[in-house]
Scaffold this motif. Structure first.
Motif, PDB file in Angstrom:
ATOM      1  N   ASP A 175       0.845  -1.199   0.000  1.00  0.00           N
ATOM      2  CA  ASP A 175       0.000   0.000   0.000  1.00  0.00           C
ATOM      3  C   ASP A 175       0.880   1.248   0.000  1.00  0.00           C
ATOM      4  O   ASP A 175       0.515   2.304   0.481  1.00  0.00           O
ATOM      5  CB  ASP A 175      -0.914   0.009   1.224  1.00  0.00           C
ATOM      6  CG  ASP A 175      -0.126   0.142   2.515  1.00  0.00           C
ATOM      7  OD1 ASP A 175       1.082  -0.166   2.521  1.00  0.00           O
ATOM      8  OD2 ASP A 175      -0.721   0.559   3.523  1.00  0.00           O
ATOM      9  N   LYS A 185       4.075   7.290   6.252  1.00  0.00           N
ATOM     10  CA  LYS A 185       2.787   7.484   6.939  1.00  0.00           C
ATOM     11  C   LYS A 185       2.970   8.380   8.166  1.00  0.00           C
ATOM     12  O   LYS A 185       2.037   8.990   8.637  1.00  0.00           O
ATOM     13  CB  LYS A 185       2.223   6.132   7.389  1.00  0.00           C
ATOM     14  CG  LYS A 185       2.045   5.125   6.270  1.00  0.00           C
ATOM     15  CD  LYS A 185       0.616   5.122   5.716  1.00  0.00           C
ATOM     16  CE  LYS A 185       0.491   4.383   4.413  1.00  0.00           C
ATOM     17  NZ  LYS A 185       0.549   2.934   4.569  1.00  0.00           N
ATOM     18  N   GLY A 209       9.762   1.766   9.904  1.00  0.00           N
ATOM     19  CA  GLY A 209       8.671   1.981  10.851  1.00  0.00           C
ATOM     20  C   GLY A 209       7.810   0.740  10.958  1.00  0.00           C
ATOM     21  O   GLY A 209       8.123  -0.301  10.371  1.00  0.00           O
ATOM     22  N   ASN A 212       1.368  -1.953   8.644  1.00  0.00           N
ATOM     23  CA  ASN A 212      -0.021  -1.543   8.784  1.00  0.00           C
ATOM     24  C   ASN A 212      -0.848  -2.549   9.558  1.00  0.00           C
ATOM     25  O   ASN A 212      -0.389  -3.628   9.870  1.00  0.00           O
ATOM     26  CB  ASN A 212      -0.629  -1.386   7.396  1.00  0.00           C
ATOM     27  CG  ASN A 212      -0.016  -0.193   6.729  1.00  0.00           C
ATOM     28  OD1 ASN A 212      -0.046   0.894   7.262  1.00  0.00           O
ATOM     29  ND2 ASN A 212       0.562  -0.426   5.571  1.00  0.00           N
ATOM     30  N   GLY A 218       5.560  -5.955   6.944  1.00  0.00           N
ATOM     31  CA  GLY A 218       6.104  -4.614   6.938  1.00  0.00           C
ATOM     32  C   GLY A 218       7.213  -4.507   5.923  1.00  0.00           C
ATOM     33  O   GLY A 218       7.495  -5.454   5.180  1.00  0.00           O
ATOM     34  N   LYS A 222      10.166  -7.073   3.265  1.00  0.00           N
ATOM     35  CA  LYS A 222      10.298  -6.871   1.812  1.00  0.00           C
ATOM     36  C   LYS A 222      11.776  -6.690   1.448  1.00  0.00           C
ATOM     37  O   LYS A 222      12.244  -7.212   0.437  1.00  0.00           O
ATOM     38  CB  LYS A 222       9.465  -5.665   1.367  1.00  0.00           C
ATOM     39  CG  LYS A 222       7.976  -5.936   1.481  1.00  0.00           C
ATOM     40  CD  LYS A 222       7.135  -4.733   1.178  1.00  0.00           C
ATOM     41  CE  LYS A 222       5.659  -5.009   1.358  1.00  0.00           C
ATOM     42  NZ  LYS A 222       5.260  -5.721   2.572  1.00  0.00           N
TER      43      LYS A 222
HETATM   44  P1  ADP Z   1       1.687  -5.382   3.017  1.00  0.00           P
HETATM   45  O1  ADP Z   1       0.563  -5.920   3.842  1.00  0.00           O
HETATM   46  O2  ADP Z   1       1.226  -4.748   1.740  1.00  0.00           O
HETATM   47  O3  ADP Z   1       2.771  -6.389   2.801  1.00  0.00           O
HETATM   48  P2  ADP Z   1       2.863  -3.949   5.241  1.00  0.00           P
HETATM   49  O4  ADP Z   1       1.820  -3.206   6.015  1.00  0.00           O
HETATM   50  O5  ADP Z   1       3.337  -5.218   5.828  1.00  0.00           O
HETATM   51  O6  ADP Z   1       2.323  -4.128   3.777  1.00  0.00           O
HETATM   52  O7  ADP Z   1       4.148  -2.982   5.013  1.00  0.00           O
HETATM   53  C1  ADP Z   1       4.068  -1.741   4.350  1.00  0.00           C
HETATM   54  C2  ADP Z   1       4.015  -0.588   5.351  1.00  0.00           C
HETATM   55  O8  ADP Z   1       5.276  -0.432   5.999  1.00  0.00           O
HETATM   56  C3  ADP Z   1       3.777   0.764   4.708  1.00  0.00           C
HETATM   57  O9  ADP Z   1       2.421   1.037   4.501  1.00  0.00           O
HETATM   58  C4  ADP Z   1       4.413   1.760   5.675  1.00  0.00           C
HETATM   59  O10 ADP Z   1       3.446   2.370   6.510  1.00  0.00           O
HETATM   60  C5  ADP Z   1       5.317   0.901   6.541  1.00  0.00           C
HETATM   61  N1  ADP Z   1       6.689   1.409   6.553  1.00  0.00           N
HETATM   62  C6  ADP Z   1       7.452   1.551   7.654  1.00  0.00           C
HETATM   63  N2  ADP Z   1       8.668   2.060   7.357  1.00  0.00           N
HETATM   64  C7  ADP Z   1       8.705   2.250   6.011  1.00  0.00           C
HETATM   65  C8  ADP Z   1       9.711   2.750   5.099  1.00  0.00           C
HETATM   66  N3  ADP Z   1      10.945   3.138   5.497  1.00  0.00           N
HETATM   67  N4  ADP Z   1       9.392   2.812   3.777  1.00  0.00           N
HETATM   68  C9  ADP Z   1       8.163   2.402   3.341  1.00  0.00           C
HETATM   69  N5  ADP Z   1       7.184   1.921   4.162  1.00  0.00           N
HETATM   70  C10 ADP Z   1       7.440   1.850   5.494  1.00  0.00           C
END
Ligand code: ADP
Length: 266
Positions: A175, A185, A209, A212, A218, A222
Motif C-alpha cells: 500500500d 505514513k 517503521g 499496517n 512490513g 520486503k
Molecule cells: P503489506 O501488507 O502490503 O505487505 P505492510 O503493512 O506489511 O504491507 O508494510 C508496508 C508498510 O510499511 C507501509 O504502509 C508503511 O506504513 C510501513 N513502513 C514503515 N517504514 C517504512 C519505510 N521506510 N518505507 C516504506 N514503508 C514503510
C-alpha cells in the motif's frame, strides 16, 4: 528501470499483500482482483509467465466468520484462514475466469522448502500448471503452520517461490510506492528510494517503521525478500498495488517504485 525489468523478464512472481486486496472495511475487493487478473492475462498473452502469491485468507475469513474475528486463540486463527482461503480462491477464480484463465492453488509451509523431494514436487507442479496455461496462486498453509515452522509473511514466501521457480523478477505489491528513507505514513518528508544495488548500505540509510493493521511483514520483510533473491540474480520491485492498473503503469514506466537490482544485472 522498473519498466525495463518487466520488459526483460519472462518469469514474474507477483505478491499481493492483504492491504492491496481489501477495501477500507478489510473485505476482499473483487474489483481489485479483477483488475489484476486482466493485467496478468494481458502479460500472459505477451508470452510472460506469472505466478501469484496472495495473502488475504484471514481478511476473507473475517467477512464470512465475523464471530471468530476477535478470537486470539491460534486454533480459531487457523480455522478462520481455512474458511477464508476458500473465499479468497473463489474470488480469484471469478476474477480470472473472465479472462479465460484457470487458477491452481498451492498452499506451502516453511518446512516444505527444507525437503528436496518436496521442493521438486512444488517446482514440477508450478511448471506443469504454467505449461497448461494455468495461473498458480500460492499462499502459506496456515492450517499446518504452527509458530515454529511458519514462514510468517508472504514476502518471504514469495522470495522462496521465486527462487524455487528460477523467476526473473519478483514484484511485491503493497500500500506504498516503495521503500522510503523513513515511514511516509508518519513523516511527510520521507523520500522514495528508487534503486537499490547494495542492500546492506541501504539498510544503514533508511529507518524502518511499523507495518499496517492488516500487514504482517512490513517493509523490513520486503527488504529481506529482495536480499534472499539477490544471489540468484532475481530483481525485486516494491510497488503500490492500489494505483490504477498498477502493473501496466509500472510496465509503461508511468508509476514510481523501488527496484532492487543485483549488481550483475544493473
Ligand atoms: P503489506 O501488507 O502490503 O505487505 P505492510 O503493512 O506489511 O504491507 O508494510 C508496508 C508498510 O510499511 C507501509 O504502509 C508503511 O506504513 C510501513 N513502513 C514503515 N517504514 C517504512 C519505510 N521506510 N518505507 C516504506 N514503508 C514503510
Amino acid at each position: 528501470m522498473v519498466a525495463q525489468l518487466i520488459a526483460q523478464a519472462r518469469k514474474i512472481v507477483l505478491k499481493f499483500g492483504s492491504n492491496t486486496l481489501t477495501d477500507g472495511e478489510g473485505k476482499i475487493n473483487p474489483g481489485i482482483l479483477d483488475e489484476f487478473a486482466a493485467q496478468i492475462a494481458s502479460l500472459t498473452k505477451d508470452g510472460k509467465q506469472i505466478v501469484v502469491v496472495s495473502s488475504g485468507a484471514q481478511a476473507a475469513g473475517r467477512s464470512t466468520m465475523g464471530k471468530w474475528a476477535q478470537k486470539k486463540n491460534i486454533h480459531y486463527k487457523q480455522a478462520l484462514c481455512a474458511v477464508g482461503q476458500v473465499e479468497l480462491m473463489a474470488a480469484w477464480r471469478r476474477a480470472f475466469e473472465k479472462y479465460g484463465l484457470h487458477i491452481g492453488q498451492m498452499l506451502l509451509t516453511q518446512d516444505d522448502f527444507g525437503y528436496p523431494n518436496r521442493t521438486l514436487n512444488m517446482r514440477n507442479t508450478i511448471f506443469t500448471l504454467l505449461d497448461g496455461g494455468v495461473v498458480p496462486i500460492i499462499n502459506e498453509n496456515d492450517t499446518v503452520s504452527v509458530e515454529e515452522i511458519k514462514i510468517g509473511d508472504n514476502d518471504t514466501l514469495a522470495a522462496q517461490s521465486a527462487i524455487l521457480w528460477s523467476a526473473d523478477l519478483l514484484i511485491l505489491f503493497s500500500d506504498i510506492d516503495g521503500l522510503y528513507t523513513k515511514n511516509p505514513k508518519e513523516f511527510p518528508d520521507a523520500e522514495l528510494v528508487e534503486e537499490v544495488s547494495d542492500i546492506e548500505e541501504t539498510r544503514k540509510k533508511v529507518t524502518i517503521g511499523s507495518p499496517n493493521s492488516l500487514g504482517t511483514g512490513g517493509i523490513a520483510t520486503k527488504i529481506s525478500a529482495a536480499e534472499k533473491a539477490f544471489p540468484y540474480g532475481i530483481s525485486t520491485v516494491i510497488a503500490h498495488g492500489s494505483r490504477p492498473r498498477a502493473l501496466e503503469a509500472l510496465a509503461a514506466g508511468k508509476q514510481q517504485a523501488t527496484a532492487f537490482i543485483p549488481e550483475d544485472k544493473g
